[in-house]
Design an enzyme around this catalytic site. Structure first.
Site, PDB file in Angstrom:
ATOM      1  N   GLY A 164     -33.433   2.076 -12.865  1.00 31.88           N
ATOM      2  CA  GLY A 164     -31.973   2.502 -12.951  1.00 31.88           C
ATOM      3  C   GLY A 164     -31.338   1.044 -12.694  1.00 31.88           C
ATOM      4  N   GLN A 192     -24.510  -3.923  -9.138  1.00 31.57           N
ATOM      5  CA  GLN A 192     -25.666  -4.575  -8.597  1.00 31.57           C
ATOM      6  C   GLN A 192     -25.873  -6.098  -9.171  1.00 31.57           C
ATOM      7  OE1 GLN A 192     -28.494  -0.828  -9.009  1.00 31.57           O
ATOM      8  NE2 GLN A 192     -29.139  -1.850  -7.441  1.00 31.57           N
ATOM      9  N   CYS A 200     -34.258   0.928  -3.682  1.00 28.42           N
ATOM     10  CA  CYS A 200     -33.309   0.421  -4.606  1.00 28.42           C
ATOM     11  C   CYS A 200     -33.380  -0.985  -4.477  1.00 28.42           C
ATOM     12  CB  CYS A 200     -31.923   0.603  -3.534  1.00 28.42           C
ATOM     13  SG  CYS A 200     -30.484   0.043  -4.442  1.00 28.42           S
ATOM     14  N   LEU A 201     -33.216  -1.616  -5.908  1.00 32.24           N
ATOM     15  CA  LEU A 201     -33.329  -3.042  -6.000  1.00 32.24           C
ATOM     16  C   LEU A 201     -32.418  -3.854  -5.005  1.00 32.24           C
ATOM     17  CD1 LEU A 201     -33.737  -2.991  -9.870  1.00 32.24           C
ATOM     18  CD2 LEU A 201     -35.412  -3.108  -8.201  1.00 32.24           C
ATOM     19  N   HIS A 240     -28.285   8.735  -7.597  1.00 31.92           N
ATOM     20  CA  HIS A 240     -28.358   7.206  -6.904  1.00 31.92           C
ATOM     21  C   HIS A 240     -27.478   6.220  -7.369  1.00 31.92           C
ATOM     22  CE1 HIS A 240     -31.067   4.159  -5.182  1.00 31.92           C
ATOM     23  NE2 HIS A 240     -30.507   3.401  -6.142  1.00 31.92           N
ATOM     24  N   GLU A 241     -27.440   6.227  -8.792  1.00 32.01           N
ATOM     25  CA  GLU A 241     -26.599   5.109  -9.630  1.00 32.01           C
ATOM     26  C   GLU A 241     -25.166   5.449  -9.642  1.00 32.01           C
ATOM     27  OE1 GLU A 241     -28.323   2.736 -10.063  1.00 32.01           O
ATOM     28  OE2 GLU A 241     -30.604   3.543 -10.374  1.00 32.01           O
ATOM     29  N   HIS A 271     -23.775   4.312  -6.484  1.00 32.12           N
ATOM     30  CA  HIS A 271     -23.473   2.851  -6.300  1.00 32.12           C
ATOM     31  C   HIS A 271     -22.052   2.611  -6.996  1.00 32.12           C
ATOM     32  CE1 HIS A 271     -27.232   0.512  -5.322  1.00 32.12           C
ATOM     33  NE2 HIS A 271     -27.675   1.340  -6.330  1.00 32.12           N
TER      34      HIS A 271
HETATM   35  O1  GNR Z   1     -35.871   1.240  -9.426  1.00 31.44           O
HETATM   36  C1  GNR Z   1     -35.641   2.050  -8.667  1.00 31.44           C
HETATM   37  N1  GNR Z   1     -36.255   3.114  -8.187  1.00 31.44           N
HETATM   38  C2  GNR Z   1     -35.674   4.357  -7.714  1.00 31.44           C
HETATM   39  C3  GNR Z   1     -36.826   5.149  -6.921  1.00 31.44           C
HETATM   40  C4  GNR Z   1     -36.472   6.189  -6.568  1.00 31.44           C
HETATM   41  C5  GNR Z   1     -35.053   6.778  -6.504  1.00 31.44           C
HETATM   42  C6  GNR Z   1     -33.971   5.911  -6.986  1.00 31.44           C
HETATM   43  C7  GNR Z   1     -34.385   4.845  -7.689  1.00 31.44           C
HETATM   44  S1  GNR Z   1     -33.169   3.682  -8.323  1.00 31.44           S
HETATM   45  C8  GNR Z   1     -34.243   2.326  -8.229  1.00 31.44           C
HETATM   46  C9  GNR Z   1     -33.239   1.001  -8.930  1.00 31.44           C
HETATM   47  C10 GNR Z   1     -32.137   0.857  -8.293  1.00 31.44           C
HETATM   48  O2  GNR Z   1     -31.790   0.346  -7.207  1.00 31.44           O
HETATM   49  N2  GNR Z   1     -30.916   1.338  -8.862  1.00 31.44           N
HETATM   50  O3  GNR Z   1     -29.808   1.310  -8.585  1.00 31.44           O
HETATM   51 NI    NI Z   2     -29.973   1.423  -6.092  1.00 34.93          NI
END
Ligand code: GNR
Ligand code: NI
Length: 173
Positions: free
Chosen positions: A48, A53, A96-97, A138-139, A142
């Site tokens: 995601g 980001q 999270c990236l 999670h997204e 952000h």
């Molecule tokens: O790549 C991603 N893996 C992930 C694993 C568990 C819960 C959420 C994520 S999202 C993350 C990519 C990212 O930072 N998205 O904002």
């Molecule tokens: Ni993230």
């Protein structure tokens, strides 16, 4: 299409803490942004990515939960809103990236209902559970300037940010 730089907490915390603004219309410029985000996410790789980001404070998310060799399943969410959450929570080891190489368990509602505009600009309402539920929450966080490490104890969060900083320093050396 191009791969953009992904902002990280060691360098870009102030931008990542910004709240993103709603999108007025889904047009070709926005689709070009979504295409770049998807390419950036696949390149990382991740499942995601929120526009903030890549430094763009718009309420736009891309996602692909297909595993391994399975055919790609790109999804696009514009102005997503959670309209219902289950009382039941589910744990997931999140990453999270923007907080590279840190993985910690977070509890979130197990099922959510969401509304959004898709790649074509059509309104969609659907239910998400499992990894989809975790990832969309999670997204959407952000878009509010919230990172998964914000759910950890202050000790764990500070350790996580320190680890990312050290990794960045070691990388540069
Ligand atoms: O790549 C991603 N893996 C992930 C694993 C568990 C819960 C959420 C994520 S999202 C993350 C990519 C990212 O930072 N998205 O904002
Ligand atoms: Ni993230």
């Amino acid at each position: 299409m191009s791969v953009r730089r992904i902002l990280t907490v060691d360098q870009d915390l102030k931008v990542l803490k910004q709240k993103s603004a709603p999108v007025a219309r889904v047009d070709d410029d926005l689709r070009a942004l979504m295409d770049d985000m998807l390419e950036t996410m696949y390149d990382a790789p991740g499942i995601g990515l929120a526009a903030i980001q890549v430094g763009v404070p718009k309420r736009v998310i891309v996602m692909d939960l297909a595993r391994g060799d399975a055919p790609k399943e790109p999804r696009f969410f514009v102005n997503p809103e959670i309209v219902w959450t289950s009382e039941e929570l589910a744990p997931y080891e999140e990453g999270c990236l923007s907080v590279p190489e840190i993985y910690e368990e977070v509890q979130r509602p197990a099922t959510v209902r969401l509304r959004y505009l898709n790649y074509q600009g059509d309104a969609v309402e659907e239910e998400a559970d499992g990894l989809f539920a975790t990832c969309i929450q999670h997204e959407i966080d952000h878009l509010e300037g919230v990172l998964f490490i914000d759910y950890l104890s202050r000790l764990k969060r500070n350790r996580a940010v320190a680890k990312v900083r050290k990794a960045a320093r070691d990388e540069a050396a």
